[in-house]
Design an enzyme around this catalytic site. Sequence first.
Site, PDB file in Angstrom:
ATOM      1  N   ARG A 234       0.815  -1.228   0.178  1.00 30.34           N
ATOM      2  CA  ARG A 234       0.180   0.036   0.177  1.00 30.34           C
ATOM      3  C   ARG A 234       0.795   1.137  -0.037  1.00 30.34           C
ATOM      4  NH1 ARG A 234      -3.395  -2.752  -1.655  1.00 30.34           N
ATOM      5  NH2 ARG A 234      -5.340  -3.308  -0.596  1.00 30.34           N
ATOM      6  N   ASP A 258       4.434  -0.333  -6.731  1.00 37.60           N
ATOM      7  CA  ASP A 258       3.266  -0.714  -7.572  1.00 37.60           C
ATOM      8  C   ASP A 258       2.257   0.023  -6.999  1.00 37.60           C
ATOM      9  OD1 ASP A 258       1.610  -2.164  -9.565  1.00 37.60           O
ATOM     10  OD2 ASP A 258       0.900  -3.386  -7.701  1.00 37.60           O
ATOM     11  N   GLU A 263      -2.465   7.609  -5.015  1.00 43.36           N
ATOM     12  CA  GLU A 263      -2.784   7.071  -6.129  1.00 43.36           C
ATOM     13  C   GLU A 263      -4.289   6.854  -6.662  1.00 43.36           C
ATOM     14  OE1 GLU A 263      -1.639   2.715  -5.314  1.00 43.36           O
ATOM     15  OE2 GLU A 263      -3.829   2.290  -5.245  1.00 43.36           O
ATOM     16  N   HIS A 295      -0.693  -0.161  -9.732  1.00 37.26           N
ATOM     17  CA  HIS A 295      -1.274  -1.062  -8.782  1.00 37.26           C
ATOM     18  C   HIS A 295      -1.875  -2.312  -9.738  1.00 37.26           C
ATOM     19  CE1 HIS A 295      -3.480  -1.090  -4.966  1.00 37.26           C
ATOM     20  NE2 HIS A 295      -3.415  -2.330  -5.324  1.00 37.26           N
TER      21      HIS A 295
HETATM   22  P1  NAD Z   1      -1.623 -11.267   4.806  1.00 33.76           P
HETATM   23  O1  NAD Z   1      -2.556 -10.775   5.907  1.00 33.76           O
HETATM   24  O2  NAD Z   1      -1.481 -12.697   4.381  1.00 33.76           O
HETATM   25  O3  NAD Z   1      -0.177 -10.877   5.593  1.00 33.76           O
HETATM   26  C1  NAD Z   1       0.248  -9.714   5.965  1.00 33.76           C
HETATM   27  C2  NAD Z   1       1.340 -10.088   7.108  1.00 33.76           C
HETATM   28  O4  NAD Z   1       1.793  -8.592   7.628  1.00 33.76           O
HETATM   29  C3  NAD Z   1       0.873 -10.789   8.336  1.00 33.76           C
HETATM   30  O5  NAD Z   1       1.868 -11.805   8.471  1.00 33.76           O
HETATM   31  C4  NAD Z   1       0.973  -9.750   9.570  1.00 33.76           C
HETATM   32  O6  NAD Z   1       1.414 -10.402  10.561  1.00 33.76           O
HETATM   33  C5  NAD Z   1       2.102  -8.798   8.937  1.00 33.76           C
HETATM   34  N1  NAD Z   1       2.368  -7.535   9.590  1.00 33.76           N
HETATM   35  C6  NAD Z   1       1.176  -6.999  10.228  1.00 33.76           C
HETATM   36  N2  NAD Z   1       1.550  -5.813  10.894  1.00 33.76           N
HETATM   37  C7  NAD Z   1       2.790  -5.882  10.479  1.00 33.76           C
HETATM   38  C8  NAD Z   1       3.724  -4.963  10.733  1.00 33.76           C
HETATM   39  N3  NAD Z   1       3.773  -3.730  11.459  1.00 33.76           N
HETATM   40  N4  NAD Z   1       5.183  -5.240  10.496  1.00 33.76           N
HETATM   41  C9  NAD Z   1       5.490  -6.148   9.826  1.00 33.76           C
HETATM   42  N5  NAD Z   1       4.583  -7.056   9.316  1.00 33.76           N
HETATM   43  C10 NAD Z   1       3.373  -6.988   9.582  1.00 33.76           C
HETATM   44  O7  NAD Z   1      -1.924 -10.470   3.665  1.00 33.76           O
HETATM   45  P2  NAD Z   1      -0.947 -10.701   2.063  1.00 33.76           P
HETATM   46  O8  NAD Z   1      -2.277 -11.228   1.414  1.00 33.76           O
HETATM   47  O9  NAD Z   1       0.168 -11.136   1.988  1.00 33.76           O
HETATM   48  O10 NAD Z   1      -1.043  -9.240   1.527  1.00 33.76           O
HETATM   49  C11 NAD Z   1      -0.098  -8.296   2.157  1.00 33.76           C
HETATM   50  C12 NAD Z   1      -0.538  -6.891   1.517  1.00 33.76           C
HETATM   51  O11 NAD Z   1      -0.488  -6.796   0.096  1.00 33.76           O
HETATM   52  C13 NAD Z   1      -2.027  -6.323   1.939  1.00 33.76           C
HETATM   53  O12 NAD Z   1      -2.119  -5.738   3.113  1.00 33.76           O
HETATM   54  C14 NAD Z   1      -2.253  -5.751   0.644  1.00 33.76           C
HETATM   55  O13 NAD Z   1      -2.180  -4.110   1.255  1.00 33.76           O
HETATM   56  C15 NAD Z   1      -1.146  -5.722  -0.382  1.00 33.76           C
HETATM   57  N6  NAD Z   1      -1.694  -6.074  -1.537  1.00 33.76           N
HETATM   58  C16 NAD Z   1      -1.402  -5.496  -2.737  1.00 33.76           C
HETATM   59  C17 NAD Z   1      -1.856  -6.067  -4.000  1.00 33.76           C
HETATM   60  C18 NAD Z   1      -1.517  -5.420  -5.251  1.00 33.76           C
HETATM   61  O14 NAD Z   1      -2.057  -5.672  -6.515  1.00 33.76           O
HETATM   62  N7  NAD Z   1      -0.519  -4.388  -5.282  1.00 33.76           N
HETATM   63  C19 NAD Z   1      -2.490  -7.133  -4.040  1.00 33.76           C
HETATM   64  C20 NAD Z   1      -2.986  -7.657  -3.001  1.00 33.76           C
HETATM   65  C21 NAD Z   1      -2.461  -7.271  -1.780  1.00 33.76           C
END
Ligand code: NAD
Length: 335
Positions: A234, A258, A263, A295
């Site tokens: 994000r 990305d 955005e 994105h």
């Molecule tokens: P997920 O919930 O499986 O994993 C997120 C991880 O972050 C968890 O293990 C959690 O414990 C950890 N976390 C929470 N707070 C934290 C902190 N302060 N420091 C470090 N780690 C921390 O989620 P995911 O499916 O792996 O997705 C991760 C992120 O990717 C989403 O939150 C979303 O913002 C982003 N995303 C982006 C796109 C894109 O198209 N660019 C698509 C999907 C998701």
Amino acid sequence: MKIAVFSARPYDRVSLDEANANCGHELVFFEPRLAPETASLARGFRAVCVFVNDRLDAEVLKELQKGGTHLIALRCAGFNNVDLAAAKRLGLTVVRVPAYSPYAVAEHAVGLILALNRRIHRAYARVREGNLALDGLLGFDLHGRTVGIVGTGRIGAVVAKILHGFGCEILAYDPVVNPECEREGARYVRLDELFRGSDIVTLHCPLTPETHHMIDDRAIEVMKPGVMLINTSRGALVDTRAVIRGLKSGSVGHLGLDVYEEEADLFFRDLSEKVIQDDVFARLLTFPNVIVTGHQAYFTREALRNIADTTLANISDFEQGRACPNIILADRVVR
Ligand code: NAD
């Protein structure tokens, strides 16, 4: 159920219409983003389906509730754009798609690393101009380099696996240890230790008040000089102005984004005939060692299909009063 689908691009219509063939909901597509100016379009719709840059603050949620909406169905994993406290007060149910393809996002992050390192974006343009000189295209072996993964959930774990295959050392930071990452050789360390020890830092944690601007001047100062930063998570995890200062001084050697903190007014549309008004974003585009994608990390056929299937299944669960596994916030009354 009658569903107002906001931020609907042509590819969303195709995937949602295909998935709906088995569900029979009434989908009405609106191209604009959900915002205070567009919320009235949802009047009379029991469900509203939204994406990453739709605005679901207290003002918009109140308008939706007044218009008869009971369900907010996010067709994404992150829910940082929803005021959950306001949704709770208003008795709205919120569902999401927690996982649709961690591979899509992880592979895009690795794609940015490879392209930045080997200057593929520059080589592509040069060769088309008939310039086959190699000056300025020097990269480094990924093998043996240290990559810091911040957030080792679904996506971070796939990144660890891919980069382990490249022969990288993996440092990880996450409040919750993922044994799958440890099996890929990841070593969990404190965040500042990760920053200090990594040649590449890639962000895969959610945006929360705690992670907002986690990459700022101070973080960049402790990183290795010339570090590569990758953000496919994000935008607001990164203080863009601080990173621009880092790029100008050389502290940041490569940047792959990305996502971008502002955005919402830029992405998912063709602005090629317009003058970009965001000077910070425009400055980013001037660096030769920066790649920005709009994105698109999630944007694979598999992901779109999974997003559409899960979104409509969530809505059907709500309509039929079944327990929904993807609920973030439940209404007081089970419908
Ligand atoms: P997920 O919930 O499986 O994993 C997120 C991880 O972050 C968890 O293990 C959690 O414990 C950890 N976390 C929470 N707070 C934290 C902190 N302060 N420091 C470090 N780690 C921390 O989620 P995911 O499916 O792996 O997705 C991760 C992120 O990717 C989403 O939150 C979303 O913002 C982003 N995303 C982006 C796109 C894109 O198209 N660019 C698509 C999907 C998701």
